[in-house]
Design an enzyme around this catalytic site. Structure first.
Site, short mmCIF file in Angstrom:
data_model
loop_
_atom_site.label_atom_id
_atom_site.label_comp_id
_atom_site.label_asym_id
_atom_site.label_seq_id
_atom_site.Cartn_x
_atom_site.Cartn_y
_atom_site.Cartn_z
N ASP A 1 0.78 -1.46 -0.09
CA ASP A 1 0.25 0.16 0.31
C ASP A 1 0.32 1.51 -0.41
OD1 ASP A 1 -2.71 1.98 0.89
OD2 ASP A 1 -2.63 1.40 2.79
N ASP B 1 -1.58 6.47 -6.43
CA ASP B 1 -1.91 5.67 -5.61
C ASP B 1 -1.77 3.92 -6.00
OD1 ASP B 1 -2.43 4.54 -3.32
OD2 ASP B 1 -4.89 5.29 -3.63
#
Length: 483
Positions: free
Chosen positions: A104, A307
């Site tokens: 992540d 992201d």
């Protein structure tokens, strides 16, 4: 998964050489379905598939030099995606225990499920009906584990401690409503190795997560590896331990295939732009000075976060309208009726007259002058009547207040996150990796799986091919379009 906030002190950093690499696969890819099973999963490339991914995005919302030694996790360079995040097979502790840890770039702290009760997801089922037990980290079993006390400089929540020698607590809140992880900080060993098999272990600080609620109660999260900017993120800790440079790359190809390499600082021929550093907490945000849609160039300046955990691209106003309107004005195909359910606003019906060469392209000019060409801004879906539509895979952001370049705009690139030079680099890549795919089984150590299937033959069209157009981190179910 972009992290809303976390309560741990930062670590120091150092610059060293070396790199780690391993392969990543999307949860809904054919490779992963072979291992984990396909029961209840959408068919990759269908409308149901992408609608599920967009739904997950809405719920989740923010939170090299080639002469370097390549190093991987102890179990090899393979990963797999579970639910809505890409996972690596990571081994921690003494004796070593494996965990399917989510990768992540939108959060900082690495945490594992630990001393938890009902809040931990403990198993998954394969196509063969085998129930695989997921490991739960136990610091009392690992002989190399040690607690981080409240009097440590790493402890940020000292005001919540009973005494200076109490276990240091942590708390992370994510932007997904009610999603958080809480527990205590611990130190232990993460096991790495070179491609030649030489061990490269590092002692790191991470969270012993005693409670995971919200989003983590619905998906098989066996830990999250934070890759964001903060010093407590894994890339910095590997650098501090002298194992790898404080940089890493992520590469996402077609059909769920990809790699991640720690210590990778990119190549001399990559394009790059400085990180903006305008957000707090910091993310991998860059400054876009203009964008081009088809033949129209729009001079404007805005920042956007790259992201890896967000499925599709989200833009705030006025940039969303500027991109989508200029796109729509240059499309000759008939627009999908508004009555048809679709997460995307701008979808078009494919007919025999559709010319993919006339579908508008999208590119960004970054600060410094480098151009970032989006390989596949559209997604293609089958319709219930046997036809097809294509959609501009951009959504309007109305809650977070910032722009997000999602995974669908990163396909076919190796993205380099150089935390030492504070730059984002990119280079076209098919994301091939010579190592095989590894996944969990009911045994103590996850063995190698059969070789990854060869890619299916593609049609001459790449931008209109459902598989070619798909993004690795898109994780939503879509219902078929009914015309």
């Amino acid at each position: 998964m972009l992290q809303f906030g976390f309560c741990v002190m930062s670590l120091g950093c150092a610059s060293v050489s070396g790199s780690f690499s391993f392969q990543i696969h999307h949860r809904f890819s054919d490779q992963v379905k072979t291992v984990l099973g396909s029961h209840g999963l959408p068919e990759m490339g269908t409308l149901e598939y992408y609608e599920t991914l967009v739904h997950r995005d809405r719920g989740r919302r923010l939170t090299s030099n080639n002469n370097q030694t390549t190093v991987s996790f102890a179990q090899g360079n393979s990963t797999q995606e579970i639910s809505f995040l890409h996972y690596a097979n990571v081994t921690v502790g003494t004796p070593a225990q494996w965990f399917l840890v989510a990768l992540d770039t939108g959060s900082d702290l690495f945490w594992l499920p630990c001393n938890c009760k009902s809040s931990c997801i403990r198993s998954m089922e394969t196509d063969q009906g085998e129930r695989i037990k997921l490991n739960i980290y136990d610091p009392t079993i690992s002989t190399s584990s040690s607690k981080v006390p409240c009097n440590s400089t790493l402890c940020a929540l000292r005001n919540r401690c009973v005494s200076p020698l109490s276990d240091c607590p942590y708390r992370i809140r994510y932007l997904s409503p009610g999603s958080r992880s809480t527990g205590v900080l611990v130190d232990d060993v993460i096991h790495m190795r070179t491609e030649e098999g030489e061990p490269r272990d590092a002692r790191i600080t991470f969270g012993c997560s005693e409670s995971q609620v919200g989003l983590f109660e619905k998906t098989a999260v066996n830990g999250i590896m934070g890759l964001a900017i903060a010093n407590i993120a894994v890339p910095n800790m590997l650098a501090k331990a002298g194992v790898a440079s404080n940089s890493f790359s992520m590469c996402f190809g077609l059909k769920g295939k990809g790699t991640i390499s720690f210590g990778d600082k990119g190549s001399s021929d990559q394009l790059e732009t400085p990180l903006s550093g305008t957000l707090s907490p910091p993310f991998y945000d860059v400054t876009i000075t203009e964008f081009k849609v088809g033949s129209v160039t729009v001079e404007t300046e805005f920042t956007a976060i790259f992201d890896s955990g967000t499925a599709v691209t989200w833009l705030i106003e006025p940039y969303y309208t500027a991109v989508t309107t200029n796109y729509h004005l240059q499309v000759a195909d008939r627009r999908l009726p508004a009555r048809v359910k679709s997460p995307f606003e701008f979808c078009y019906i494919i007919t025999s007259a559709t010319d993919e060469e006339k579908i508008p392209s999208i590119s960004f000019e970054m600060q410094g002058g480098a151009t970032y060409n989006v390989f596949s801004p559209v997604l293609v879906f089958d319709t219930s009547d046997g036809g097809q539509v294509y959609c501009l895979a951009v959504l309007k952001e109305v809650t977070a207040g910032f722009n997000i370049i999602g995974q669908n705009f990163m396909t076919n690139y190796r993205i380099v996150h150089d935390r030492e030079r504070m730059i984002l680099g990119w280079k076209e890549s098919d994301c091939n990796d010579k190592n095989g795919f590894t996944g969990p089984t009911a045994s103590a150590n996850p063995p190698s799986l059969p070789p990854t299937p060869s890619p299916r033959a593609r049609s001459p069209s790449t931008r209109l091919n459902p598989l070619a157009a798909s993004s690795l981190l898109i994780l939503c179910f879509f219902s078929f379009i009914c015309l």
